[in-house]
Design an enzyme around this catalytic site. Structure first.
Site, PDB file in Angstrom:
ATOM      1  N   ARG A  44       0.819  -1.209   0.000  1.00  0.00           N
ATOM      2  CA  ARG A  44       0.000   0.000   0.000  1.00  0.00           C
ATOM      3  C   ARG A  44       0.856   1.265   0.000  1.00  0.00           C
ATOM      4  O   ARG A  44       0.414   2.317  -0.453  1.00  0.00           O
ATOM      5  CB  ARG A  44      -0.922   0.007   1.217  1.00  0.00           C
ATOM      6  CG  ARG A  44      -2.043  -1.021   1.155  1.00  0.00           C
ATOM      7  CD  ARG A  44      -2.895  -1.001   2.412  1.00  0.00           C
ATOM      8  NE  ARG A  44      -2.126  -1.406   3.590  1.00  0.00           N
ATOM      9  CZ  ARG A  44      -2.631  -1.479   4.813  1.00  0.00           C
ATOM     10  NH1 ARG A  44      -3.892  -1.159   5.024  1.00  0.00           N
ATOM     11  NH2 ARG A  44      -1.883  -1.860   5.824  1.00  0.00           N
ATOM     12  N   LYS A 140      -1.670 -18.045   6.679  1.00  0.00           N
ATOM     13  CA  LYS A 140      -2.667 -18.174   7.733  1.00  0.00           C
ATOM     14  C   LYS A 140      -2.827 -16.835   8.447  1.00  0.00           C
ATOM     15  O   LYS A 140      -1.955 -15.975   8.291  1.00  0.00           O
ATOM     16  CB  LYS A 140      -2.264 -19.288   8.710  1.00  0.00           C
ATOM     17  CG  LYS A 140      -1.154 -18.884   9.694  1.00  0.00           C
ATOM     18  CD  LYS A 140      -0.938 -19.982  10.699  1.00  0.00           C
ATOM     19  CE  LYS A 140       0.006 -19.542  11.794  1.00  0.00           C
ATOM     20  NZ  LYS A 140      -0.561 -18.601  12.772  1.00  0.00           N
ATOM     21  N   HIS A 170       4.426 -23.021   7.743  1.00  0.00           N
ATOM     22  CA  HIS A 170       5.890 -23.156   7.718  1.00  0.00           C
ATOM     23  C   HIS A 170       6.385 -24.328   8.556  1.00  0.00           C
ATOM     24  O   HIS A 170       7.478 -24.836   8.319  1.00  0.00           O
ATOM     25  CB  HIS A 170       6.563 -21.845   8.160  1.00  0.00           C
ATOM     26  CG  HIS A 170       6.395 -21.509   9.610  1.00  0.00           C
ATOM     27  ND1 HIS A 170       5.293 -20.863  10.091  1.00  0.00           N
ATOM     28  CD2 HIS A 170       7.210 -21.729  10.666  1.00  0.00           C
ATOM     29  CE1 HIS A 170       5.429 -20.690  11.395  1.00  0.00           C
ATOM     30  NE2 HIS A 170       6.574 -21.215  11.771  1.00  0.00           N
ATOM     31  N   LYS A 174       9.743 -27.720   7.968  1.00  0.00           N
ATOM     32  CA  LYS A 174      10.889 -27.974   8.843  1.00  0.00           C
ATOM     33  C   LYS A 174      11.526 -29.319   8.521  1.00  0.00           C
ATOM     34  O   LYS A 174      10.846 -30.294   8.201  1.00  0.00           O
ATOM     35  CB  LYS A 174      10.450 -27.923  10.317  1.00  0.00           C
ATOM     36  CG  LYS A 174      10.091 -26.509  10.784  1.00  0.00           C
ATOM     37  CD  LYS A 174       9.645 -26.512  12.233  1.00  0.00           C
ATOM     38  CE  LYS A 174       9.326 -25.092  12.694  1.00  0.00           C
ATOM     39  NZ  LYS A 174      10.541 -24.255  12.802  1.00  0.00           N
ATOM     40  N   GLU A 208       6.856 -20.936  23.622  1.00  0.00           N
ATOM     41  CA  GLU A 208       7.622 -19.731  23.323  1.00  0.00           C
ATOM     42  C   GLU A 208       7.887 -18.965  24.615  1.00  0.00           C
ATOM     43  O   GLU A 208       6.986 -18.844  25.451  1.00  0.00           O
ATOM     44  CB  GLU A 208       6.855 -18.809  22.370  1.00  0.00           C
ATOM     45  CG  GLU A 208       6.558 -19.377  21.004  1.00  0.00           C
ATOM     46  CD  GLU A 208       5.715 -18.410  20.187  1.00  0.00           C
ATOM     47  OE1 GLU A 208       6.301 -17.665  19.380  1.00  0.00           O
ATOM     48  OE2 GLU A 208       4.491 -18.389  20.382  1.00  0.00           O
ATOM     49  N   ASP A 227      -4.326 -19.769  16.897  1.00  0.00           N
ATOM     50  CA  ASP A 227      -3.012 -19.427  16.367  1.00  0.00           C
ATOM     51  C   ASP A 227      -2.111 -20.643  16.194  1.00  0.00           C
ATOM     52  O   ASP A 227      -1.354 -20.719  15.223  1.00  0.00           O
ATOM     53  CB  ASP A 227      -2.339 -18.406  17.301  1.00  0.00           C
ATOM     54  CG  ASP A 227      -1.083 -17.800  16.696  1.00  0.00           C
ATOM     55  OD1 ASP A 227      -1.088 -17.498  15.487  1.00  0.00           O
ATOM     56  OD2 ASP A 227      -0.082 -17.631  17.426  1.00  0.00           O
ATOM     57  N   HIS A 232      -1.013 -25.487  13.056  1.00  0.00           N
ATOM     58  CA  HIS A 232       0.296 -26.127  13.205  1.00  0.00           C
ATOM     59  C   HIS A 232       0.213 -27.482  13.919  1.00  0.00           C
ATOM     60  O   HIS A 232       0.679 -28.501  13.406  1.00  0.00           O
ATOM     61  CB  HIS A 232       1.249 -25.230  13.994  1.00  0.00           C
ATOM     62  CG  HIS A 232       1.539 -23.915  13.349  1.00  0.00           C
ATOM     63  ND1 HIS A 232       1.766 -23.782  11.987  1.00  0.00           N
ATOM     64  CD2 HIS A 232       1.652 -22.672  13.857  1.00  0.00           C
ATOM     65  CE1 HIS A 232       2.002 -22.515  11.705  1.00  0.00           C
ATOM     66  NE2 HIS A 232       1.931 -21.825  12.814  1.00  0.00           N
ATOM     67  N   LYS A 328       2.536 -19.149  25.338  1.00  0.00           N
ATOM     68  CA  LYS A 328       3.435 -18.002  25.252  1.00  0.00           C
ATOM     69  C   LYS A 328       3.948 -17.642  26.649  1.00  0.00           C
ATOM     70  O   LYS A 328       3.318 -17.957  27.647  1.00  0.00           O
ATOM     71  CB  LYS A 328       2.716 -16.804  24.635  1.00  0.00           C
ATOM     72  CG  LYS A 328       2.539 -16.914  23.122  1.00  0.00           C
ATOM     73  CD  LYS A 328       2.053 -15.613  22.525  1.00  0.00           C
ATOM     74  CE  LYS A 328       2.081 -15.659  21.012  1.00  0.00           C
ATOM     75  NZ  LYS A 328       3.448 -15.776  20.456  1.00  0.00           N
TER      76      LYS A 328
END
Length: 466
Positions: A44, A140, A170, A174, A208, A227, A232, A328
């Protein structure tokens, strides 16, 4: 080698700068990238190509280890920037004008919010960029529930055939995930043990140490279940438990994954109460609570941690629990799969474990009991380790983009896979929206809430934290 044209929507975004351009550069210097006809970066922002290249030099080059300045200059020489309003058909006319009509392989990467997918597809079609030469890559998240996922898939299907659509995850690029099917298919020791008679339980964890890191608005509307679990982790679970097809081609692999996902035991409200834990991180020392992060709604109930005991109705796995969890602001960052093999009843020792590490390192290890060195018949635990961290190993985005260029859909999600995963997750979302089960809390920087440990210990098992 046939040349290809590459169009990237969202070229000024974080994902493009951190992952997509570095992966294209790596493929270029590795000699895997076919000759590039046109590489068109769109966004943009009103930038000239020179200004965009400066942005690449400042924000993308820094994510490349040991970048060769000369090769980098060769690589970016192929890039042109075009400012596009995704709602303006005339802007797509300009885009079409930059593509050679003789191009036979056109890859269009949608690194944009899914809310713009349909309009972009419509305008691409209006200028003729939807014929069989074209492949599109969709990032996603694809929807927020089953209904919205189906709506996106159905609308996109008006413009592109399923064989042209590459829904990227992704994690499926791996090295250790790519190795999983080979490990299972071509090693009789695992082929013969990969069933309920020999497997006690399976654990899949993705942790994480980071919090929401400036993505508060996105994350607060998404949460850990959408998420991480829906895409995943359920994709990983399907690769762990699916039947190995006779041919490891795209159609056979995707069919086997879909069959496995359809065998997930549906969750009732009672199942969710007993087998699903949601939690949110609370403050600890230097770490803020989730509610104190930027752009988080007051009194938000969004989960940052989920643990689930899942079961399969598939005959090969009936009765074997699959424990999955993600969080997280945890004590450590890692992603791993652990297959726990059964002990014979007369052995009072910990089980053999196959540990498949997806990150931070790519590694497969088999935990064994071995005799201690010296004049003793006592045993100790040790690991046979297969280190997959070769300098030849590709980064996930590099591998997956090359697969798209070559037309290989084996590591991409079919629409039915995503919709089946959403169908399983939807009852959990509905249960939480109706506040039928509690939201727990855990200390930031810990291993998660007490209730997640209670979930697995109830079955006399333990999480593997490392």
């Amino acid at each position: 080698m046939q040349s290809f044209d590459f169009i990237l929507f969202g070229a000024t975004g974080d994902l493009a700068m951190r992952k997509i351009f570095p992966s294209l550069y790596q493929a270029y210097i590795d000699g895997f990238l076919p000759p590039i006809g046109k590489m068109i970066a769109t966004g943009r922002s009103s930038l000239s190509t020179e200004q965009f290249i400066e942005k690449l030099n400042n924000n993308s080059k820094i994510h490349i280890k040991n970048c060769d300045d000369k090769k980098w200059e060769e690589f970016i020489h192929n890039i042109n920037y075009l400012s596009i309003n995704l709602n303006e058909t005339k802007d797509f006319d300009l885009l079409k004008g930059k593509i050679d009509n003789k191009s036979q392989n056109i890859v269009i990467y949608f690194s944009i919010s899914p809310e713009f997918f349909i309009k972009a597809c419509e305008n691409l079609t209006l200028v003729g960029l939807n014929d069989d030469r074209v492949k599109i890559i969709l990032e996603k998240p694809l929807g927020m529930d089953l209904k919205s996922c189906q709506a996106i898939n159905n609308e996109i299907a008006k413009y592109y055939k399923e064989k042209q659509i590459y829904r990227i995850d992704h994690y499926l690029g791996k090295e250790s995930i790519q190795n999983l099917l080979i490990l299972r298919a071509f090693n009789p020791i695992f082929t013969s043990l990969w069933e309920k008679e020999h497997v006690d339980y399976v654990e899949i964890s993705v942790f994480e140490t980071l919090g929401v890191e400036g993505r508060g608005e996105f994350y607060d509307n998404t949460g850990a279940l959408r998420d991480m679990i829906q895409n995943h982790i359920l994709q990983i679970l399907s690769l762990v438990a699916m039947k190995i097809p006779k041919k490891l081609d795209a159609e056979s692999i995707r069919s086997a994954k879909l069959s496995l996902l359809k065998s997930l035991k549906p969750l009732s409200d009672e199942d969710i109460k007993n087998n699903v834990i949601r939690a949110q991180y609370d403050k600890s020392g230097e770490f803020k609570s989730y509610l104190a992060e930027d752009n988080i709604k007051e009194n938000s109930q969004t989960e940052t941690f989920v643990a689930i005991k899942a079961e399969l109705l598939d005959d090969n796995w009936k009765g074997v629990p699959f424990y999955i969890r993600t969080g997280k602001r945890m004590a450590d960052s890692f992603a791993q799969i652990i297959v726990y093999f059964k002990n014979k009843e007369d052995l009072n020792s910990s089980p053999n474990k196959l540990i498949i590490r997806l990150q931070p390192e790519n590694q497969i290890s088999l935990n064994l009991k071995v005799k201690k060195i010296g004049k003793t018949m006592d045993y100790e635990e040790n690991n046979l380790i297969l280190n997959l961290n070769s300098t030849l190993a590709m980064q996930p985005y590099e591998r997956l983009i090359l697969d798209v260029i070559e037309g290989n859909q084996a590591s991409f999600n079919h629409k039915e896979e995503l919709e089946t995963a959403w169908a399983w997750v939807d009852p959990i979302l509905k249960n939480w929206q109706e506040n039928k089960t509690p939201l727990y809390y855990y200390i930031a920087g810990s291993w998660g809430p007490k209730e997640a440990f209670d979930l697995i210990r109830r079955d006399k098992h333990e999480w593997h934290n490392c």
